[in-house]
Design a protein around this motif. Structure first.
Motif, short mmCIF file in Angstrom:
data_model
loop_
_atom_site.label_atom_id
_atom_site.label_comp_id
_atom_site.label_asym_id
_atom_site.label_seq_id
_atom_site.Cartn_x
_atom_site.Cartn_y
_atom_site.Cartn_z
N PRO A 228 8.06 24.24 19.61
CA PRO A 228 8.19 23.74 18.23
C PRO A 228 9.49 24.25 17.61
N PRO A 229 10.19 23.43 16.85
CA PRO A 229 11.37 23.93 16.14
C PRO A 229 10.97 25.13 15.28
N THR A 230 11.69 26.23 15.42
CA THR A 230 11.27 27.47 14.77
C THR A 230 12.45 28.16 14.09
N LEU A 231 12.20 28.54 12.84
CA LEU A 231 13.16 29.32 12.05
C LEU A 231 12.54 30.69 11.82
N ILE A 232 13.28 31.73 12.14
CA ILE A 232 12.83 33.11 11.95
C ILE A 232 13.70 33.73 10.86
N LEU A 260 18.02 37.87 10.66
CA LEU A 260 17.52 39.15 10.20
C LEU A 260 18.21 39.47 8.87
N LEU A 261 17.40 39.54 7.83
CA LEU A 261 17.91 39.71 6.48
C LEU A 261 17.89 41.18 6.07
N ASP A 262 18.75 41.54 5.15
CA ASP A 262 18.83 42.90 4.64
C ASP A 262 17.70 43.09 3.62
N ALA A 263 16.47 43.08 4.13
CA ALA A 263 15.29 43.03 3.26
C ALA A 263 14.14 43.78 3.90
N GLY A 264 13.04 43.91 3.14
CA GLY A 264 11.83 44.53 3.62
C GLY A 264 10.77 43.51 3.97
N HIS A 265 9.49 43.87 3.72
CA HIS A 265 8.37 43.05 4.14
C HIS A 265 8.24 41.76 3.33
N PHE A 266 8.43 41.85 2.03
CA PHE A 266 8.34 40.67 1.17
C PHE A 266 9.75 40.18 0.86
N ALA A 267 10.37 39.60 1.87
CA ALA A 267 11.77 39.21 1.76
C ALA A 267 12.02 38.15 0.71
N LEU A 268 11.01 37.34 0.38
CA LEU A 268 11.22 36.31 -0.64
C LEU A 268 11.56 36.91 -2.00
N GLU A 269 11.08 38.13 -2.24
CA GLU A 269 11.34 38.75 -3.54
C GLU A 269 12.83 39.02 -3.75
N THR A 270 13.52 39.38 -2.69
CA THR A 270 14.93 39.77 -2.82
C THR A 270 15.90 38.73 -2.26
N HIS A 271 15.40 37.86 -1.38
CA HIS A 271 16.27 36.91 -0.69
C HIS A 271 15.73 35.48 -0.79
N GLY A 272 15.04 35.21 -1.90
CA GLY A 272 14.46 33.89 -2.07
C GLY A 272 15.45 32.74 -1.96
N PRO A 273 16.56 32.79 -2.68
CA PRO A 273 17.53 31.69 -2.58
C PRO A 273 18.10 31.53 -1.17
N GLU A 274 18.35 32.65 -0.47
CA GLU A 274 18.87 32.57 0.89
C GLU A 274 17.85 31.93 1.83
N ILE A 275 16.59 32.33 1.70
CA ILE A 275 15.55 31.77 2.56
C ILE A 275 15.34 30.30 2.26
N ALA A 276 15.34 29.94 0.98
CA ALA A 276 15.19 28.52 0.62
C ALA A 276 16.31 27.69 1.22
N ALA A 277 17.54 28.21 1.18
CA ALA A 277 18.67 27.48 1.75
C ALA A 277 18.53 27.34 3.26
N LEU A 278 18.07 28.40 3.93
CA LEU A 278 17.85 28.33 5.38
C LEU A 278 16.79 27.28 5.71
N ILE A 279 15.73 27.24 4.93
CA ILE A 279 14.65 26.28 5.18
C ILE A 279 15.13 24.86 4.97
N ARG A 280 15.85 24.63 3.89
CA ARG A 280 16.32 23.28 3.60
C ARG A 280 17.26 22.78 4.71
N PHE A 282 17.36 23.92 7.85
CA PHE A 282 16.58 23.83 9.08
C PHE A 282 15.70 22.58 9.10
N LEU A 283 14.88 22.40 8.08
CA LEU A 283 13.98 21.24 8.06
C LEU A 283 14.76 19.94 7.93
#
Length: 288
Positions: A228-232, A260-280, A282-283
Motif C-alpha cells: 500500500p502507498p505509505t507515508l511515515i 522523521l520530524l523534530d518532534a515528540g509523540h504528538f507531532a501534530l501539536e508542533t508540526h501540524g502544518p508540515e504534516i498536512a502538507a506532506l499528506i496533501r 502524498f495523497l
C-alpha cells in the motif's frame, strides 16, 4: 476554512462519536487517534485537508465523546474496537479509504487493512507502530503488567495521571516549539481519563495491548504482499514509539516515504502544518 460536523451513530447499542468534513464524493481519509487522546487531536488537521478529501475521525469507544460502557458491559480489546470501527464505516457507507494511524489507532487500522486490503487506498502512520523495533523502555512496565496485573497495577496507574499525560505531549519537543503545544490538549485528555470508571477501561486496554504483537506478522505480510502507498511522518524524539519503529516499515515497504520530524509523540501539536502538507502532496500523487 472547511467546517467540521460533529455526529454520533449507534453501533452495537453504543453511541459512537465522529468528526466529519469535506465532500463525501471525494476520497475518504479515516483518522484513528491514539491514547489518551480522542478525535480532538485532529482538530486542526481536518480543516486543512477537507477541501480535497472526505475526512472522518471517530472517537474509540471509551474515549472522547463516544459512549463509555463499563468494563462489565463491554469487552475492551483492540479486536473489539476494530469491530466497532468497521461497523461505523459500513453504517456510513464508506467502502474504500486511506487511513491515518497514530498510537492505538495503528493496531485498529492495521487489523482492518490486513483483513480487508481491498478497502485501503493508502496508509499514513505517525507514531503508529507495527514492528518490535518501535518499542522503547517506556513499555517495560506495561508488558510486566500484562504478565502480572496485581503486582504492577499501582505503577501502571501512574500513566493515567496528569503528569504522565502532559509528559506525552511535551517530552521530546524542541524548546523553541513547546509554545505550540496547547495545554488544552492534555487538560482535555485528563478530564476524559478522570471520569468515573474510565481508568478501569484504560487498564483493560493496557492489558490487551500485548495481543497486538501477535498481529504484527500479519500486518507485515500485508505490507509486503500488497505494498500500500505509505507515508511515515514520525517524531524522531518519540520515546513511546521510537524512530526505529518508523524505519522498520521500509523493510516490507521499500517505497514508503519516510519523514522523521523534530518532534515528540504528538507531532501534530508542533508540526501540524508540515504534516498536512506532506499528506496533501502524498495523497495528491498516490490517489490521482
Amino acid at each position: 476554512m472547511n467546517q467540521i460536523s460533529h455526529r454520533t451513530v449507534e453501533i452495537q447499542g453504543h453511541s459512537v462519536f465522529y468528526r466529519e468534513a469535506g465532500d463525501s464524493n471525494k476520497p475518504t481519509l479515516l483518522l484513528l487517534h491514539g491514547f489518551p487522546s480522542s478525535s480532538a487531536m485532529f482538530r486542526n488537521l481536518i480543516p486543512a485537508l477537507a477541501d480535497d478529501y472526505h475526512v472522518i475521525a471517530p472517537d474509540h469507544l471509551g474515549f472522547g465523546q463516544s459512549a463509555m460502557p463499563s468494563v462489565g458491559e463491554f469487552d475492551y480489546s483492540f479486536d473489539a474496537l476494530t469491530t466497532i470501527t468497521l461497523e461505523l464505516l459500513d453504517t456510513l457507507g464508506v467502502d474504500r479509504f486511506a487511513i491515518y494511524i497514530q498510537d492505538y489507532g495503528a493496531p485498529i487500522g492495521l487489523r482492518i487493512a490486513s483483513r480487508q486490503p481491498e478497502r485501503i487506498t493508502a496508509i499514513i502512520t505517525q507514531s503508529g507502530n507495527a514492528y518490535l523495533e518501535g518499542f522503547t523502555p517506556f513499555w517495560e512496565v506495561l508488558f510486566a503488567h500484562a504478565n502480572d496485573r496485581v503486582t504492577h497495577e499501582p505503577q501502571v496507574r501512574e500513566l493515567l495521571e496528569l503528569d504522565a499525560t502532559k509528559w506525552q505531549y511535551t517530552h521530546g519537543v524542541p524548546a523553541d516549539r513547546l509554545a505550540l503545544v496547547s495545554p488544552d490538549a492534555w487538560t482535555l485528555d485528563q478530564a476524559y481519563l478522570d471520569r468515573p470508571g474510565n481508568k478501569e477501561i484504560q487498564l483493560e486496554l493496557f492489558f490487551d495491548y500485548k495481543n497486538n504483537l501477535d498481529g504484527y506478522p500479519a500486518f507485515q505480510k500485508y505490507f509486503a504482499q500488497y505494498r500500500p502507498p505509505t507515508l511515515i511522518a514520525w517524531g524522531s524524539h518519540d520515546e513511546i514509539f521510537g524512530a526505529d519503529g518508523a524505519r522498520a516499515y521500509l523493510r516490507d515497504l521499500p517505497d514508503a516515504e519516510l519523514h522523521l520530524l523534530d518532534a515528540g509523540h504528538f507531532a501534530l501539536e508542533t508540526h501540524g502544518p508540515e504534516i498536512a502538507a506532506l499528506i496533501r502532496d502524498f495523497l495528491g500523487r498516490v490517489l490521482s
